[in-house]
Design a protein around this motif. Sequence first.
Motif, PDB file in Angstrom:
ATOM      1  N   GLN A 108       0.824  -1.206   0.000  1.00 39.51           N
ATOM      2  CA  GLN A 108       0.000   0.000   0.000  1.00 39.51           C
ATOM      3  C   GLN A 108       0.859   1.257   0.000  1.00 39.51           C
ATOM      4  O   GLN A 108       0.514   2.244  -0.659  1.00 39.51           O
ATOM      5  CB  GLN A 108      -0.953   0.001   1.196  1.00 39.51           C
ATOM      6  N   GLN A 109       1.972   1.240   0.698  1.00 37.83           N
ATOM      7  CA  GLN A 109       2.861   2.406   0.709  1.00 37.83           C
ATOM      8  C   GLN A 109       3.436   2.638  -0.682  1.00 37.83           C
ATOM      9  O   GLN A 109       3.535   3.774  -1.143  1.00 37.83           O
ATOM     10  CB  GLN A 109       3.985   2.233   1.728  1.00 37.83           C
ATOM     11  N   TYR A 110       3.802   1.551  -1.371  1.00 35.90           N
ATOM     12  CA  TYR A 110       4.310   1.676  -2.738  1.00 35.90           C
ATOM     13  C   TYR A 110       3.238   2.299  -3.640  1.00 35.90           C
ATOM     14  O   TYR A 110       3.526   3.203  -4.421  1.00 35.90           O
ATOM     15  CB  TYR A 110       4.731   0.301  -3.275  1.00 35.90           C
ATOM     16  N   MET A 111       1.992   1.834  -3.508  1.00 35.13           N
ATOM     17  CA  MET A 111       0.902   2.366  -4.323  1.00 35.13           C
ATOM     18  C   MET A 111       0.658   3.840  -3.999  1.00 35.13           C
ATOM     19  O   MET A 111       0.439   4.649  -4.905  1.00 35.13           O
ATOM     20  CB  MET A 111      -0.374   1.550  -4.114  1.00 35.13           C
ATOM     21  N   LEU A 112       0.683   4.206  -2.726  1.00 40.53           N
ATOM     22  CA  LEU A 112       0.497   5.611  -2.344  1.00 40.53           C
ATOM     23  C   LEU A 112       1.600   6.500  -2.903  1.00 40.53           C
ATOM     24  O   LEU A 112       1.336   7.602  -3.404  1.00 40.53           O
ATOM     25  CB  LEU A 112       0.441   5.750  -0.824  1.00 40.53           C
ATOM     26  N   ARG A 135       3.403   5.940  -5.555  1.00 39.05           N
ATOM     27  CA  ARG A 135       3.212   6.011  -7.004  1.00 39.05           C
ATOM     28  C   ARG A 135       2.073   6.972  -7.348  1.00 39.05           C
ATOM     29  O   ARG A 135       2.189   7.799  -8.259  1.00 39.05           O
ATOM     30  CB  ARG A 135       2.918   4.624  -7.566  1.00 39.05           C
ATOM     31  N   GLN A 136       0.971   6.889  -6.621  1.00 42.18           N
ATOM     32  CA  GLN A 136      -0.157   7.780  -6.876  1.00 42.18           C
ATOM     33  C   GLN A 136       0.206   9.229  -6.590  1.00 42.18           C
ATOM     34  O   GLN A 136      -0.201  10.133  -7.327  1.00 42.18           O
ATOM     35  CB  GLN A 136      -1.369   7.347  -6.047  1.00 42.18           C
ATOM     36  N   ALA A 137       0.971   9.466  -5.547  1.00 42.76           N
ATOM     37  CA  ALA A 137       1.403  10.828  -5.227  1.00 42.76           C
ATOM     38  C   ALA A 137       2.279  11.377  -6.351  1.00 42.76           C
ATOM     39  O   ALA A 137       2.150  12.548  -6.743  1.00 42.76           O
ATOM     40  CB  ALA A 137       2.156  10.858  -3.898  1.00 42.76           C
ATOM     41  N   HIS A 138       3.152  10.539  -6.886  1.00 47.10           N
ATOM     42  CA  HIS A 138       4.017  10.948  -8.001  1.00 47.10           C
ATOM     43  C   HIS A 138       3.174  11.279  -9.238  1.00 47.10           C
ATOM     44  O   HIS A 138       3.404  12.310  -9.903  1.00 47.10           O
ATOM     45  CB  HIS A 138       5.028   9.838  -8.299  1.00 47.10           C
ATOM     46  N   LEU A 139       2.208  10.423  -9.544  1.00 45.29           N
ATOM     47  CA  LEU A 139       1.336  10.669 -10.689  1.00 45.29           C
ATOM     48  C   LEU A 139       0.502  11.934 -10.494  1.00 45.29           C
ATOM     49  O   LEU A 139       0.326  12.734 -11.421  1.00 45.29           O
ATOM     50  CB  LEU A 139       0.419   9.468 -10.936  1.00 45.29           C
ATOM     51  N   LEU A 140      -0.008  12.134  -9.289  1.00 40.90           N
ATOM     52  CA  LEU A 140      -0.813  13.312  -9.001  1.00 40.90           C
ATOM     53  C   LEU A 140       0.017  14.588  -9.141  1.00 40.90           C
ATOM     54  O   LEU A 140      -0.445  15.583  -9.697  1.00 40.90           O
ATOM     55  CB  LEU A 140      -1.409  13.216  -7.592  1.00 40.90           C
ATOM     56  N   LYS A 141       1.243  14.542  -8.671  1.00 39.46           N
ATOM     57  CA  LYS A 141       2.125  15.704  -8.804  1.00 39.46           C
ATOM     58  C   LYS A 141       2.359  16.012 -10.272  1.00 39.46           C
ATOM     59  O   LYS A 141       2.327  17.172 -10.687  1.00 39.46           O
ATOM     60  CB  LYS A 141       3.458  15.468  -8.097  1.00 39.46           C
ATOM     61  N   GLY A 142       2.556  14.979 -11.073  1.00 43.45           N
ATOM     62  CA  GLY A 142       2.730  15.188 -12.514  1.00 43.45           C
ATOM     63  C   GLY A 142       1.499  15.815 -13.148  1.00 43.45           C
ATOM     64  O   GLY A 142       1.607  16.707 -13.988  1.00 43.45           O
ATOM     65  N   LEU A 143       0.320  15.360 -12.740  1.00 38.69           N
ATOM     66  CA  LEU A 143      -0.921  15.936 -13.276  1.00 38.69           C
ATOM     67  C   LEU A 143      -1.087  17.391 -12.863  1.00 38.69           C
ATOM     68  O   LEU A 143      -1.491  18.237 -13.676  1.00 38.69           O
ATOM     69  CB  LEU A 143      -2.125  15.118 -12.816  1.00 38.69           C
ATOM     70  N   VAL A 144      -0.801  17.695 -11.606  1.00 32.95           N
ATOM     71  CA  VAL A 144      -0.904  19.074 -11.126  1.00 32.95           C
ATOM     72  C   VAL A 144       0.060  19.968 -11.900  1.00 32.95           C
ATOM     73  O   VAL A 144      -0.309  21.060 -12.342  1.00 32.95           O
ATOM     74  CB  VAL A 144      -0.639  19.157  -9.600  1.00 32.95           C
ATOM     75  N   ASP A 145       1.284  19.510 -12.107  1.00 36.36           N
ATOM     76  CA  ASP A 145       2.262  20.287 -12.871  1.00 36.36           C
ATOM     77  C   ASP A 145       1.777  20.510 -14.301  1.00 36.36           C
ATOM     78  O   ASP A 145       1.908  21.605 -14.853  1.00 36.36           O
ATOM     79  CB  ASP A 145       3.627  19.599 -12.873  1.00 36.36           C
ATOM     80  N   LYS A 146       1.213  19.482 -14.908  1.00 35.09           N
ATOM     81  CA  LYS A 146       0.729  19.591 -16.280  1.00 35.09           C
ATOM     82  C   LYS A 146      -0.443  20.572 -16.360  1.00 35.09           C
ATOM     83  O   LYS A 146      -0.518  21.394 -17.279  1.00 35.09           O
ATOM     84  CB  LYS A 146       0.308  18.223 -16.808  1.00 35.09           C
ATOM     85  N   ILE A 147      -1.351  20.505 -15.397  1.00 34.49           N
ATOM     86  CA  ILE A 147      -2.495  21.434 -15.377  1.00 34.49           C
ATOM     87  C   ILE A 147      -2.005  22.869 -15.215  1.00 34.49           C
ATOM     88  O   ILE A 147      -2.483  23.780 -15.896  1.00 34.49           O
ATOM     89  CB  ILE A 147      -3.493  21.047 -14.264  1.00 34.49           C
ATOM     90  N   LYS A 148      -1.035  23.084 -14.342  1.00 30.69           N
ATOM     91  CA  LYS A 148      -0.486  24.429 -14.163  1.00 30.69           C
ATOM     92  C   LYS A 148       0.142  24.929 -15.452  1.00 30.69           C
ATOM     93  O   LYS A 148      -0.030  26.091 -15.832  1.00 30.69           O
ATOM     94  CB  LYS A 148       0.539  24.441 -13.030  1.00 30.69           C
ATOM     95  N   THR A 149       0.864  24.060 -16.139  1.00 27.75           N
ATOM     96  CA  THR A 149       1.491  24.427 -17.404  1.00 27.75           C
ATOM     97  C   THR A 149       0.429  24.778 -18.437  1.00 27.75           C
ATOM     98  O   THR A 149       0.567  25.767 -19.164  1.00 27.75           O
ATOM     99  CB  THR A 149       2.371  23.270 -17.931  1.00 27.75           C
ATOM    100  N   LEU A 150      -0.634  23.990 -18.507  1.00 26.08           N
ATOM    101  CA  LEU A 150      -1.707  24.260 -19.457  1.00 26.08           C
ATOM    102  C   LEU A 150      -2.422  25.563 -19.121  1.00 26.08           C
ATOM    103  O   LEU A 150      -2.802  26.320 -20.023  1.00 26.08           O
ATOM    104  CB  LEU A 150      -2.703  23.107 -19.472  1.00 26.08           C
ATOM    105  N   GLN A 151      -2.609  25.847 -17.835  1.00 22.34           N
ATOM    106  CA  GLN A 151      -3.272  27.082 -17.439  1.00 22.34           C
ATOM    107  C   GLN A 151      -2.428  28.298 -17.822  1.00 22.34           C
ATOM    108  O   GLN A 151      -2.949  29.299 -18.303  1.00 22.34           O
ATOM    109  CB  GLN A 151      -3.554  27.082 -15.936  1.00 22.34           C
TER     110      GLN A 151
END
Length: 83
Positions: A45-49, A51-67
């Motif tokens: 579960q820690q590995y999954m968390l 990984r999800q945190a890393h993916l979420l950070k990437g999405l947030v960065d991408k959204i900021k770039t698009l904005q």
Amino acid sequence: MTDKTGNNTADDTIEQMKAAIEQLEFKIAYQEDNFDQLNEIVTSQQYMLDRQAHLLKGLVDKIKTLQVADSDTDQGDDLPPHY
């Protein structure tokens, strides 16, 4: 020692203690197995968390770039209100 009924109380007590010790050893072994299983689950579960945190950070960065890119292109593309 023998009591009034003819039973050997010392031997009975030793046998009861042995049985109690065996029961405790069994419980400890069962708990150790449970701890190992829980440790595997928590690790997974820690590995999954992570990984999800890393993916979420990437999405947030991408959204900021698009904005930022969207706000840059909006300036000057709009026609004045009288057109």
